[in-house]
Scaffold this motif. Sequence first.
Motif, PDB file in Angstrom:
ATOM      1  N   ALA A   1      49.067  40.608  33.123  1.00 23.87           N
ATOM      2  CA  ALA A   1      50.382  40.105  32.722  1.00 23.87           C
ATOM      3  C   ALA A   1      50.169  39.036  31.669  1.00 23.87           C
ATOM      4  N   MET A   2      50.856  39.164  30.526  1.00 26.47           N
ATOM      5  CA  MET A   2      50.727  38.205  29.431  1.00 26.47           C
ATOM      6  C   MET A   2      52.120  37.782  28.983  1.00 26.47           C
ATOM      7  N   ASN A   3      52.265  36.465  28.754  1.00 25.80           N
ATOM      8  CA  ASN A   3      53.573  35.912  28.408  1.00 25.80           C
ATOM      9  C   ASN A   3      53.446  34.911  27.269  1.00 25.80           C
ATOM     10  N   GLN A   4      54.412  34.938  26.366  1.00 26.59           N
ATOM     11  CA  GLN A   4      54.427  34.024  25.230  1.00 26.59           C
ATOM     12  C   GLN A   4      55.798  33.367  25.126  1.00 26.59           C
ATOM     13  N   PHE A   5      55.799  32.042  24.944  1.00 30.59           N
ATOM     14  CA  PHE A   5      57.027  31.268  24.794  1.00 30.59           C
ATOM     15  C   PHE A   5      56.940  30.472  23.494  1.00 30.59           C
ATOM     16  N   THR A   6      57.969  30.532  22.683  1.00 28.72           N
ATOM     17  CA  THR A   6      58.003  29.776  21.434  1.00 28.72           C
ATOM     18  C   THR A   6      59.375  29.136  21.275  1.00 28.72           C
ATOM     19  N   ILE A   7      59.383  27.843  21.014  1.00 34.47           N
ATOM     20  CA  ILE A   7      60.630  27.145  20.710  1.00 34.47           C
ATOM     21  C   ILE A   7      60.308  26.005  19.748  1.00 34.47           C
ATOM     22  N   ASP A   8      61.033  25.981  18.650  1.00 38.66           N
ATOM     23  CA  ASP A   8      60.811  24.976  17.613  1.00 38.66           C
ATOM     24  C   ASP A   8      59.331  24.950  17.206  1.00 38.66           C
ATOM     25  N   ASN A   9      58.654  23.842  17.440  1.00 32.70           N
ATOM     26  CA  ASN A   9      57.256  23.706  17.023  1.00 32.70           C
ATOM     27  C   ASN A   9      56.263  23.913  18.161  1.00 32.70           C
ATOM     28  N   LEU A  10      56.750  24.406  19.296  1.00 33.04           N
ATOM     29  CA  LEU A  10      55.908  24.584  20.472  1.00 33.04           C
ATOM     30  C   LEU A  10      55.650  26.064  20.716  1.00 33.04           C
ATOM     31  N   ASN A  11      54.380  26.402  20.934  1.00 33.97           N
ATOM     32  CA  ASN A  11      53.999  27.769  21.282  1.00 33.97           C
ATOM     33  C   ASN A  11      53.106  27.722  22.513  1.00 33.97           C
ATOM     34  N   PHE A  12      53.474  28.505  23.527  1.00 27.66           N
ATOM     35  CA  PHE A  12      52.732  28.496  24.785  1.00 27.66           C
ATOM     36  C   PHE A  12      52.470  29.928  25.227  1.00 27.66           C
ATOM     37  N   ASN A  13      51.227  30.212  25.617  1.00 28.34           N
ATOM     38  CA  ASN A  13      50.845  31.542  26.092  1.00 28.34           C
ATOM     39  C   ASN A  13      50.130  31.420  27.423  1.00 28.34           C
ATOM     40  N   ILE A  14      50.375  32.381  28.309  1.00 31.97           N
ATOM     41  CA  ILE A  14      49.643  32.431  29.568  1.00 31.97           C
ATOM     42  C   ILE A  14      49.478  33.890  29.974  1.00 31.97           C
ATOM     43  N   GLY A  15      48.298  34.219  30.469  1.00 33.33           N
ATOM     44  CA  GLY A  15      48.027  35.583  30.904  1.00 33.33           C
ATOM     45  C   GLY A  15      47.098  35.587  32.093  1.00 33.33           C
ATOM     46  N   ALA A  16      47.130  36.684  32.846  1.00 40.28           N
ATOM     47  CA  ALA A  16      46.256  36.838  34.002  1.00 40.28           C
ATOM     48  C   ALA A  16      45.873  38.302  34.119  1.00 40.28           C
ATOM     49  N   ALA A  17      44.676  38.561  34.611  1.00 41.59           N
ATOM     50  CA  ALA A  17      44.206  39.935  34.765  1.00 41.59           C
ATOM     51  C   ALA A  17      43.374  40.060  36.034  1.00 41.59           C
ATOM     52  N   LEU A  18      43.587  41.153  36.739  1.00 40.27           N
ATOM     53  CA  LEU A  18      42.794  41.513  37.909  1.00 40.27           C
ATOM     54  C   LEU A  18      42.037  42.793  37.572  1.00 40.27           C
ATOM     55  N   ILE A  19      40.707  42.768  37.725  1.00 38.57           N
ATOM     56  CA  ILE A  19      39.861  43.891  37.348  1.00 38.57           C
ATOM     57  C   ILE A  19      39.080  44.364  38.567  1.00 38.57           C
ATOM     58  N   GLY A  20      39.062  45.655  38.776  1.00 33.61           N
ATOM     59  CA  GLY A  20      38.229  46.261  39.809  1.00 33.61           C
ATOM     60  C   GLY A  20      37.226  47.200  39.181  1.00 33.61           C
ATOM     61  N   VAL A  21      35.954  47.062  39.538  1.00 36.66           N
ATOM     62  CA  VAL A  21      34.884  47.869  38.945  1.00 36.66           C
ATOM     63  C   VAL A  21      34.088  48.555  40.047  1.00 36.66           C
ATOM     64  N   SER A  22      33.904  49.863  39.893  1.00 37.17           N
ATOM     65  CA  SER A  22      33.050  50.640  40.787  1.00 37.17           C
ATOM     66  C   SER A  22      31.937  51.249  39.954  1.00 37.17           C
ATOM     67  N   ARG A  23      30.695  50.976  40.338  1.00 35.11           N
ATOM     68  CA  ARG A  23      29.552  51.465  39.574  1.00 35.11           C
ATOM     69  C   ARG A  23      28.545  52.104  40.529  1.00 35.11           C
ATOM     70  N   LYS A  24      28.356  53.375  40.360  1.00 35.61           N
ATOM     71  CA  LYS A  24      27.374  54.106  41.169  1.00 35.61           C
ATOM     72  C   LYS A  24      26.064  54.154  40.403  1.00 35.61           C
ATOM     73  N   ILE A  25      25.022  53.495  40.943  1.00 33.95           N
ATOM     74  CA  ILE A  25      23.727  53.423  40.273  1.00 33.95           C
ATOM     75  C   ILE A  25      22.680  54.110  41.148  1.00 33.95           C
ATOM     76  N   GLU A  26      21.870  54.940  40.534  1.00 36.11           N
ATOM     77  CA  GLU A  26      20.763  55.591  41.233  1.00 36.11           C
ATOM     78  C   GLU A  26      19.498  55.426  40.397  1.00 36.11           C
ATOM     79  N   ASN A  27      18.371  55.364  41.059  1.00 30.27           N
ATOM     80  CA  ASN A  27      17.121  55.279  40.300  1.00 30.27           C
ATOM     81  C   ASN A  27      16.091  56.299  40.775  1.00 30.27           C
ATOM     82  N   GLN A  28      16.588  57.369  41.377  1.00 29.65           N
ATOM     83  CA  GLN A  28      15.773  58.468  41.886  1.00 29.65           C
ATOM     84  C   GLN A  28      14.932  58.070  43.098  1.00 29.65           C
TER      85      GLN A  28
END
Length: 704
Positions: free
Chosen positions: A554-581
């Motif tokens: 989720a990313m959000n941007q706010f701008t009014i007059d001379n003020l600019n504000f941004n905030i974002g957040a991210a949730l990441i899930g990673v699945s990695r299957k590793i084999e080495n024989q």
Amino acid sequence: MKFKINLFTGLLFCTYSFAQQKDTIKSAEKLSEVVVTGQFEPQSIKKSVFNVRVISNKDIQNLAANNLSDVLNQYLNITVRPSGTSGRSTVSMFGLDSQYFKILVDNVPLVNEAGLGNNTDLSQINLNDIERIEIVEGSMGVVYGANAVSGVLNIITKKKSTYKWNVTAFVQEETVKDEYALFDKGRHIQSIRAAHTFNEHWFASVGLNRNDFQGFLDDKNGKDYFENDQTRGYRWLPKEQLNGNALISYSKNNFRIFYKFEYLDEDVDYYNTTVQSGYNSTLGSYRYANDKRYLSNRYFHNLNASGKIFARLNYNVSLSHQKQERNVEDFWHYLYTKTEANSTTVKDQSMEVLYSTGTVSNFFDSKKVDLQIGYEFVNNQGYALVQEGNNIYSPVRKTLENYDFFVSSEIMATSRFSIRPGLRFSVQSQFENQYASSLGLRYLYDNGLELRGSYGTSFRTPTFEELYTKQIFDGHFFTGNENLVPETSTSYEASLKKSANLSSGLKIAGTLAGSFLNVDDRIDMALVRFNPDTGNPEYQYINISKYRMWNFSAMNQFTIDNLNFNIGAALIGVSRKIENQVFSSDDKFLYSFNINSSVSYQLPKWGTTLSAYYKFNGKTQQFIEGSSSYVLSDIDPSHWLDASIRQGFFKNQLEATIGARNICNVTNVKQTNTGQSAGHAGSSELMLAYGRSYFIKLTYNLNL
């Protein structure tokens, strides 16, 4: 609990912005930033089927960034991985390293000694003439070919000016944590750029930038220390870079042509921690160390032409020649006399590329349907010095080629709904022929609501190192594999944007996005056997792993007059299957959370710009190879905060920027279970940065 609160805040804002009544909205249109990445022709972000994110030149100035790594450190879903031992900084997106992320300059992939577009050293990219940076996440194989798996970053350089003459010069002094001296400690940058608009058709510019990083001692004692207690040298290696660039462009009516040249010269100094002793009749008793210099240079030529043929068809063609080479100089450093001797220099790695890409579009006399056909030709001549058994070094020279053809269509089914299908066919000299496909969808609702969805496939070709490397010495056995096949990836992304101008003057833009990425036949260095004669483990690159990732942000941007504000957040899930024989890892999803935010405010009376950039990288987990199984390793969270004050004087002819980087004083973060890794006992700490630093930048602008 903090995670739930922050995510809830982002969702609450988006829900609020979507629910605004029409009578509180003056306009629903977003600022019309023009983008080129993945487009048939330059167009506004709103019209783009792809979700393009822009880092502006203003952000780069506020950060007083030295190189691309300073900028990307603040970007959501991106982690910069520096190395104090090699001097390189690379990027990781969604847990995939820099081999899966493609970096372009004006739509042309940038060469380095280890690849084309991928595996790029961020610290070697100068920001002196950048207009903006565009990022597209997800598989972009149709448009940009091999290695555009996790995303692409396109650096758009400056090609025009509103002034007849524009000269910009600056000096920047920066501490390295608490280490600084005018010449032999800290970071020292000098830069000058001159641009001239000859007339309405001709424009030229030339620039030169020197970045002198004197290294970071930390608990080390520098190059002249002569005790053999393993404290000689630097924690971060000293590095000096010289970047030059030149551009000339011509435009008339619908025709434009430009030639761009860039040059990089980089010296990285390695000082051995081991001090040795000797004696001869000339010097008497002496102490010395076997030191190295890594000497890199890069040439980048790009000729681009665009315009119309047959009064209708739009064409865009680039022809590029690039070469990057690294030489290693070995020498004895006499510590008592501070002199050097027994110097030998050998070429270690190089990559020389002939590259061309071109597109033709606008085949139909209709605003509802457009068709684009294109090609990409690559001739890549690689070189590496590999280490065979018995300390014998031998050169490897190989040529890799690919000839790609792609087609894409943009269909305006209605005034609100557009469809973008695409297909690429790649003829490979080393591997089986590859394919990529994509489908992009965009729907524009009332009141500034934009819905996008995309599907894309891509492929990553094995690197020169993965194919041909050899490191065989003292019980160590690591080799490449010429039988590797390209990795293949599939990605899905959906995003919902809402922008509005409220009657109060507040401008709001919010984005909710979700994506899924799957990579098959992933290449890993794996344990393939134990030598029956010696019992030593032998490792080789093989296609053995699988990778899955999903991301919600989720990313959000706010701008009014001379003020600019941004905030974002991210949730990441990673699945990695590793084999080495021998054994394999669990394929369960491991989760991480990150937040970024920025704020800038310009004081109306003084024209002073106050800026702050913050990023939180949550705890991450990964499976690493132990002696008898894969074990779960935790990497601690980290907080990043940069802040600056920028003030102009004499109608902005003189500008001063002061600030602090890495205010939270991040250095190393703890990583668990690394002592169980195979090959070597790993460190319990992961190097991220050298701590808090302070900078001052003075810029002179002459506009005539």
